[in-house]
Design a protein around this motif. Structure first.
Motif: not given
Lengths: 111, 331
Positions: B302-311
């Motif tokens: 339901g969210h893409y926070e992992m992308v934000e973290k590796v980002g």
């Protein structure tokens, strides 16, 4: 959607700024004008320009790309102030020591 | 048990702070930030150590834009153009990463995958360039001679205008090595011992060739602090210094460095290597997240926070490079 279009526009502006800064740095690094390279306060003016431009780049990367500008103020400060304080202290103490080592050891070297 | 601990450990969410979000940042994001902070301090330690050493040898430090002058597929002297290109690649990869995070906020799976993919490609270009930079540095460009008192002597010739230019050993030493010294290998020596590549020419050969060509002079490691140029020795002084030669140096490694002080090479390998390792791990993380995106993991979540973290990690790698670029290549 409007807010997203705005944030996308900002990303491209920041890319432009970072590219221009890098180009200026490389240009000055190649040209090394004597007036900036051979004069200065503490270190050459050229070095001061490089350091200030680097900090400007770091600001844009951390604030815009890593989105620090969107974090809560004190969360941001817990990161930035910690880094700035500790790194300044380390640099101050270590670079002075380097200068001292030079003054002490350089006279012993025969060229 | 429940009485002893603040948050109920039966809850699967406990490790992530029980869903608590101090300062509005999730556990994962906050910990990524604190990791980045500690890593930033590690890198500052390295760069500060570089600074100390450089101040210690301020009158003999190698001049970076005379060291990194190569561009792949081009011959000639192009100081810094290639590092500038690498810097630009990393900045652009940061931008594509931001675009991936942005697409994640809008739950656009395909766009996230595309931008992640582009980021990975740019990352690979960067580490590839770094590897090439290492190879060039290890191989060296002109060759030099080390004296018995551990000083590097480089060879220069004056052009018509009286400006000195460095010349390679091969340009004034004729032919092959003549002292009969051979590379020790398993075939011709002790099978359990090897030897690092020996230099193309012997010391006497270089000394002889130098005597035969009166237009050659020696550039010492010493810097004239007023002009910020390396000191060129007179012909007499050159010959006198060359008498002390003990080793022909081609390229750079952890022990010798044809560009000057070996500790410059040590720091170069260590700092850019540590940074390169960060880029490499960033690429691995990006690849893992890329496949998760394709598999729809974050759509289900339901969210893409992992992308934000590796980002965040990926931007940090860019941030460090900005400083490495300045303090290794510019200042």
């Amino acid at each position: 959607m409007g807010a997203h279009a705005e944030s996308n526009k900002r990303i491209w502006i920041v890319l432009g700024i970072l590219t221009v800064i890098t180009a200026v740095e490389v240009g000055l690094g190649i040209a090394k004008p004597d007036s900036l390279h051979l004069n200065g306060f503490g270190t050459s003016w050229l070095n001061w320009i490089f350091i200030i431009l680097t900090l400007a780049k770091a600001y844009y990367i951390a604030w815009a790309f890593m989105h620090l500008e969107g974090e809560k103020k004190w969360f941001r400060r817990s990161l930035v102030w910690t880094a700035v304080f500790l790194i300044s202290y380390l640099l101050f103490i270590v670079l002075f020591e380097g200068g001292y080592l030079y003054e002490t050891l350089a006279p012993l070297i025969k060229w | 048990m429940e009485a002893d601990i603040a948050v109920n450990s039966d809850n699967k969410e406990t490790w992530s702070g029980g869903g608590a979000k101090p300062f509005g940042a999730s556990y994962g994001k906050m910990m990524m930030w604190f990791f980045i902070l500690s890593d930033a301090l590690t890198f500052s330690g390295f760069l500060a150590a570089y600074g100390l050493t450089r101040f210690k040898f301020i009158d003999s430090w190698p001049i970076a834009d005379e060291v990194f002058t190569h561009v792949p597929f081009f011959h000639g002297n192009y100081p810094m153009y290639y590092v500038a290109f690498m810097t630009f690649v990393l900045i652009v990869s940061s931008v594509t990463m931001v675009l991936a995070v942005d697409a994640g906020h809008k739950m656009q799976q395909k766009k996230v995958a595309l931008y992640m993919f582009v980021t990975i490609i740019f990352g690979l270009i960067f580490v590839g360039s770094q590897a090439w930079e290492w190879k060039t540095f290890i191989k060296g460009s002109y060759g030099a001679v080390k004296t018995s008192d551990n000083k590097i002597l480089q060879f220069v010739k004056a052009d018509a205008k009286g400006n000195f230019h460095q010349v390679s050993l091969a340009s004034f030493v004729d032919g092959h090595r003549v002292d009969g010294r051979e590379q020790h290998s398993k075939k011709n020596g002790l099978w359990f011992e090897g030897e690092k590549t020996i230099s193309q020419y012997s010391v006497t050969q270089v000394q002889q060739a130098f005597k035969n060509d009166p237009s050659l002079q020696i550039r010492s490691e010493q810097i004239n602090l007023d002009t910020k140029q390396k000191v060129i020795l007179s012909r007499d002084k050159s010959e006198e210094q060359l008498e002390k030669a003990s080793q022909v140096v081609e390229g750079a490694n952890l022990h010798v460095n044809e560009y000057g002080n070996p500790i410059f090479a040590d720091f170069f390998f260590f700092i850019t290597g540590f940074h390169g390792f960060h880029v490499f791990s960033g690429i691995v993380l990006n690849i893992i997240i890329f496949f998760n995106v394709i598999l729809g993991t974050y759509e289900k979540r339901g969210h893409y926070e992992m992308v934000e973290k590796v980002g965040l990690y990926w931007h940090f790698v860019d941030l460090v490079w900005v400083f490495v670029f300045t303090f290794f290549y510019l200042v």
